[in-house]
Scaffold this active site. Sequence first.
Site, PDB file in Angstrom:
ATOM      1  CB  SER A  46      -0.946   0.064   1.196  1.00  0.00           C
ATOM      2  OG  SER A  46      -0.920  -1.053   2.016  1.00  0.00           O
ATOM      3  CE1 TYR A 135      -0.855  -5.119   5.451  1.00  0.00           C
ATOM      4  CE2 TYR A 135      -0.591  -4.787   3.101  1.00  0.00           C
ATOM      5  CZ  TYR A 135      -0.643  -4.283   4.378  1.00  0.00           C
ATOM      6  OH  TYR A 135      -0.468  -2.941   4.573  1.00  0.00           O
ATOM      7  CE  LYS A 163       2.469  -5.186   5.236  1.00  0.00           C
ATOM      8  NZ  LYS A 163       2.336  -4.162   6.186  1.00  0.00           N
ATOM      9  CB  THR A 165      -1.195  -3.518   9.126  1.00  0.00           C
ATOM     10  OG1 THR A 165       0.047  -3.864   8.502  1.00  0.00           O
ATOM     11  CG2 THR A 165      -1.223  -2.018   9.356  1.00  0.00           C
ATOM     12  N   GLY A 187       2.791  -4.803  11.807  1.00  0.00           N
ATOM     13  CA  GLY A 187       2.431  -3.859  10.737  1.00  0.00           C
ATOM     14  C   GLY A 187       2.474  -2.395  11.123  1.00  0.00           C
ATOM     15  CG  ASP A 189       6.027   1.405  10.782  1.00  0.00           C
ATOM     16  OD1 ASP A 189       5.571   0.273  10.530  1.00  0.00           O
ATOM     17  OD2 ASP A 189       6.331   2.229   9.902  1.00  0.00           O
ATOM     18  CD  GLU A 190       1.730   3.641  14.162  1.00  0.00           C
ATOM     19  OE1 GLU A 190       2.671   3.225  13.441  1.00  0.00           O
ATOM     20  OE2 GLU A 190       0.655   4.044  13.682  1.00  0.00           O
TER      21      GLU A 190
HETATM   22  O1  MN9 Z   1       1.617  -1.736   7.052  1.00  0.00           O
HETATM   23  C1  MN9 Z   1       2.051   0.607   7.195  1.00  0.00           C
HETATM   24  N1  MN9 Z   1       0.746   0.921   6.748  1.00  0.00           N
HETATM   25  C2  MN9 Z   1       0.533   1.734   5.690  1.00  0.00           C
HETATM   26  C3  MN9 Z   1       2.271  -0.852   7.382  1.00  0.00           C
HETATM   27  O2  MN9 Z   1       1.397   2.297   5.124  1.00  0.00           O
HETATM   28  C4  MN9 Z   1      -0.840   1.967   5.229  1.00  0.00           C
HETATM   29  C5  MN9 Z   1       2.559   1.282   8.473  1.00  0.00           C
HETATM   30  O3  MN9 Z   1       3.935   1.371   8.313  1.00  0.00           O
HETATM   31  C6  MN9 Z   1       1.982   2.658   8.754  1.00  0.00           C
HETATM   32  O4  MN9 Z   1       2.131   3.499   7.652  1.00  0.00           O
HETATM   33  C7  MN9 Z   1       2.677   3.339   9.932  1.00  0.00           C
HETATM   34  C8  MN9 Z   1       2.012   4.653  10.325  1.00  0.00           C
HETATM   35  O5  MN9 Z   1       0.737   4.426  10.874  1.00  0.00           O
HETATM   36  O6  MN9 Z   1       2.708   2.481  11.022  1.00  0.00           O
END
Ligand code: MN9
Length: 290
Positions: A46, A135, A163, A165, A187, A189-190
């Site tokens: 994405s 995912y 994965k 998220t 997924g 990062d925070e």
């Molecule tokens: O899957 C990412 N999601 C998108 C991983 O890019 C939509 C994340 O890296 C987020 O961008 C990131 C910020 O919320 O954690």
Amino acid sequence: MEKMHGIFPALLTPFDQAGRIRKDVLRELVEFNIKKGVTGFYVCGSTAESFFLSADDRKAILETVADQAAGRCRLIAHIGHIDTLTAVDLALHAKSVGVDAISSVSPFYYNFSFDEIRQYYFDIEDAADVPMIIYNFPAFSKVNLTEDNIASFFDDDRFIALKNTSSDFFLLERLAHRYPGKTYFNGYDEMFLSGLAAGADGAIGSTFNVMAEKFIRIQKLFEENRMAEAQEEQRKANNIIAAMCRVGVMAAEKALLCSMGFDFGIARRPFRALSEEEIKYLEEVWRTNS
Ligand code: MN9
């Protein structure tokens, strides 16, 4: 297949003013991150704005990244599409390029049933037979895979990883316990440190394009049981991510790469471009947390 480990930037795509892919800048981004010690890349996810791109553009991006990486790191190709035929075509192409694994988000928009979603993944695997990373991204795809949904893939050896998220760390912990031989990628990062505590082996993320070193360090500190330092590093990364979320994550990542000297351009419309003040704000938060 051996479990994977470590940090995988979900590569951004640089565009010129006319919206064409800047392959030269993409190569620079790959090089920049290999030098930092990333384990590999997640290509055409994405974050790459893949759902705006033609299948040919996606193939060209994967070929460019594979050529630049030249076997120095792992490659995962996101081949997801809402059309099974296109996903199969991308999967066969990824196989011909020689990736370590493919990955796909669940087909979205038409509210497919789980049986249809399951069939989508098996159609891809029956046609291409490349290790698959499921995912799960409920916030964007609106498809929330349950533990039993994911288990119905994991009983098949071709499905090697998840994965996740999502902030559902209960799901991650249950699966990591039930299928210890599979790989689990965090997924968001925070929430990387929380994901590690729940059993993640590594992470795939967009903010790693600009600050992979922070996350490589968080994982190392976690593995050495140095929790307070790991939390401090996650806190600094989160100060930057919070600022990114305020203005738009992908636009912010591209703006920071431009500030570092990459001719990265901006995200495609309908994503908006950032204002001068927003870029100054991001640079300031970046400076105080680097
Ligand atoms: O899957 C990412 N999601 C998108 C991983 O890019 C939509 C994340 O890296 C987020 O961008 C990131 C910020 O919320 O954690």
